[in-house]
Design an enzyme around this catalytic site. Structure first.
Site, short mmCIF file in Angstrom:
data_model
loop_
_atom_site.label_atom_id
_atom_site.label_comp_id
_atom_site.label_asym_id
_atom_site.label_seq_id
_atom_site.Cartn_x
_atom_site.Cartn_y
_atom_site.Cartn_z
N GLY A 112 13.72 -0.88 3.51
CA GLY A 112 15.09 -0.59 3.88
C GLY A 112 16.00 -1.80 3.85
O GLY A 112 17.11 -1.74 3.28
N SER A 132 -6.42 -8.34 10.46
CA SER A 132 -6.04 -8.37 9.04
C SER A 132 -7.24 -8.30 8.11
O SER A 132 -8.29 -8.89 8.35
CB SER A 132 -5.25 -9.64 8.75
N GLU A 149 6.74 3.10 2.14
CA GLU A 149 5.70 4.01 2.63
C GLU A 149 6.22 5.41 2.88
O GLU A 149 5.45 6.36 2.95
CB GLU A 149 5.09 3.44 3.92
N ARG A 201 -10.74 -0.42 1.20
CA ARG A 201 -10.75 -0.03 2.61
C ARG A 201 -11.47 1.29 2.86
O ARG A 201 -12.17 1.44 3.86
CB ARG A 201 -9.31 0.06 3.12
#
Length: 655
Positions: A62, A301, A443, A348
């Site tokens: 944004g 992380s 996203e 992941r």
């Protein structure tokens, strides 16, 4: 357009034969973006000054979009429900940002980043968008360095890189463990410059509650001033949503507490198709749940997997021992054993499922048995504690403060948790939804990541969309609007949208039930995690759909929202968001039930090969785009059939 009804495990699903047009440009994959930029219609500087654009959300996508559009000369209105854009959840992305610069001379290239992203997403992403993302990735780093982002550097002064899961090169640029924070400050500075220049107007503490459609085009929003409670009308020639993901539908996630789906869901109810809602990512390195009192989870992380080794005891009877008392030969470094080519840096989804399997075998650690060790002793012995502290010090400090354990002296305990959402509003190559003039970036859209996001790609996509893609593509729509003139907020469409918003608020306040909003959200999260989490099956998903429908009915009968709508009322904010989460949760389960295959973060128990995901390319090589019909329980499935001309469909292998 014809609609047929299909029986999916006893659930009737409506399916359309509509062919969604992704508006992919002509030419070879490496020429499409160049061709598009050279042929897209432009808006002259004089005309840009007459055009208004609304940007909702001030994270990386944004803020970068608003700053770029303001710099181009558009009149931009920027909305955030935070007190400052710097509160956006992008600040929590710690590990790094990918770019195909090949500074390490280790074989990286634009094509390899493109290939890794397509493969990592389990071949469920649009090739043209992913290649464009890889192309502009290098420009992002140059842009951010020019803004003063303090990326880590080698002794020679060259920007440093490290690896992330799913790749065999070092392409991740980072600023210690604060990359998202530093990138967001850079984007915030760019936005602040435009605010001072007058091209951007900032609306802090405002939440978008509806999109206004005039003559089939997005022409504004209805927003609530969160301080005064006032409902406001704001018009524009186009609306850009950059409001992040919907991981908090699971209640416990790594997302900030205020992250929600309301902006995207309200757009969906106004005609924007929702793409691949069941594609949610489970992150393997989260601090495990410790009790019912928790309202969120903390992410460690993925960068830690560069030097940390993941293991569990080989024998169940050793799980209760202190990790330092377990001998090396009694440890199972299961990722290194199962996936020797990638080891601890598998993607992941693969790492998360592997952790679940060893815990299901009874070899999990910690009081709950839902945990594995992330061990830095090898790295400390090799590099020295000072070097490890230099690389990861703030992450280690955070872990120590939360757990009261010293990760320099004993391994961290981690377990998978909900993190990112690959699903979102369906967009074409121009990032426009199925509602003309309504764009979705970062996203918030169904993204470039397919069924699984590789690490360090979220920051890359958010900034690519905002700085380098949307400023071109939005012009194609706005070039046809230069004679429209100012959009009035007095039209019947604005009146109707404002009335709907006020009626919705009044309905929730009038229920005066006995249960808190939080209790409903927690119950929804447990349903979603149990039946639509790391593993799904037809029986569980069918049960979840029924439970969510019951929960929605109960919500509108027994929820209690204190206070009124003419004041600061965070419980009312939460009530509106949870209502949307409940509807979204049902669609996620419907989408997961309909997709009878395993791919990336979507794993169906019925579709596996020795514990690995088993895709069905013949029947499911498409992006699912769900259409709202007025009834949350009766959506229509539209499909964008994915075409793979540059990457051969293959089983993902990381061994």
């Amino acid at each position: 357009m014809a609609i047929k009804e299909v029986d999916v495990h006893g659930l009737k699903i409506k399916e359309s034969d509509r062919q969604l047009d992704p508006k992919t440009p002509q030419g070879s994959i490496d020429e499409k973006w160049t061709y598009y930029k050279g042929h897209v219609p432009l808006v002259s500087p004089a005309n840009k000054m007459r055009i208004d654009v609304i940007v909702v959300g001030t994270g990386l996508a944004g803020s970068s979009a608003a700053a770029s559009l303001g710099e181009l000369g558009y009149n931009v209105k920027v909305f955030t429900f935070h007190d400052s854009p710097r509160r956006a959840h992008s600040i929590a992305a710690q590990g790094g940002i990918n770019a195909a610069k090949n500074y390490r001379n280790d074989g990286d290239s634009v094509y390899r980043l493109f290939y890794d992203t397509i493969k990592g997403g389990d071949y469920r992403a649009r090739e043209s968008n992913v290649h464009r993302l890889a192309e502009v990735s290098a420009d992002i780093i140059d842009q951010c360095v020019a803004q003063g982002v303090p990326f880590a550097r080698e002794y020679s002064g060259t920007l440093d890189n490290r690896s992330f899961g799913g790749v065999q090169v070092s392409r991740t640029f980072y600023a210690r463990g604060q990359t998202g924070q530093q990138l967001l400050i850079g984007a915030y500075q760019a936005l602040s410059r435009q605010i001072k220049a007058g091209s951007c107007k900032m609306y802090n503490r405002h939440e978008m509650l509806d999109v206004v459609i005039v003559d089939g085009k997005a022409r504004g929003i209805i927003a609530r001033n969160l301080i005064t409670g006032e409902i406001e009308r704001h018009s524009a020639h186009a609306v850009v949503l950059a409001t992040g993901g919907y991981g908090n539908v699971f209640y416990l996630s790594t997302n900030a507490m205020m992250c929600n789906v309301t902006a995207a869901w309200r757009a969906h109810r106004r005609g924007a198709f929702f793409g691949n809602p069941c594609f949610t990512q489970i992150h393997p390195t989260c601090i495990p749940v410790t009790g019912e009192y928790q309202s969120k989870l903390t992410l460690m992380s993925e960068s830690l997997r560069n030097d940390g080794r993941i293991w569990v005891p080989k024998r169940k009877e050793d799980c209760g021992k202190h990790p330092n008392d377990i001998k090396e030969e009694d440890r199972d470094y299961y990722l290194e054993r199962i996936y020797p080519a990638f080891g601890n840096l598998v993607p992941r989804d693969v790492a998360s499922r592997a952790a679940k399997y060893v815990c299901d075998e009874g070899r999990g650690v910690g009081k709950s048995g839902l945990g594995v060790y992330l061990d830095f002793s090898t790295a400390i012995n090799r590099l020295g504690e000072d070097k490890v502290r230099e690389r990861y010090g703030n992450l280690f400090d955070m872990y120590a403060k939360i757990t009261d354990e010293n990760p320099y002296k004993q391994p961290m305990r981690i377990y998978p948790a909900v993190h990112y959402t690959m699903g979102g509003l369906w967009v074409d190559y121009e990032l426009m939804t199925t509602v003309p003039g309504l764009f979705a970036t970062g996203e918030c859209n169904f993204s470039d990541h397919g069924a699984n996001r590789l690490g360090a790609s979220a920051l890359m996509q958010g900034l690519a969309d905002g700085y380098f893609v949307l400023p071109y593509t939005i012009g194609n729509f706005l070039s046809k609007d230069i004679r429209t003139g100012k959009i009035s907020t007095d039209s019947p469409e604005f009146t109707e949208a404002e009335k709907n918003t006020k009626d919705r608020i009044a309905q929730l306040l009038s229920i005066k039930g006995n249960q808190s909003v939080e209790s409903f959200h927690r119950r929804l999260g447990k349903i979603m995690w149990e039946y639509c989490g790391m593993a799904r099956n037809a029986q569980g998903l069918t049960k979840a759909i029924g439970l969510i429908r019951e929960l929605r009915a109960e919500y509108y009968k027994d929820v209690f929202v204190p206070g009124n709508d003419k004041e600061y009322n965070p419980e009312l904010e939460k009530a509106l968001r949870v209502a949307d989460f409940i509807e979204l949760g049902e669609l996620m389960c419907i989408d997961a039930l309909n997709r009878n295959e395993s791919c990336g973060g979507h794993f169906r128990d019925e579709s596996q090969d020795n514990g690995e995901a088993k895709r069905d390319d013949e029947n499911y090589a498409y992006a699912a785009a769900w259409e709202f019909t007025g009834d949350p329980s009766d959506p229509i499935l539209n499909k964008e059939h994915l075409v793979f001309e540059n990457v051969k469909l293959a089983t993902r292998v990381y061994a």
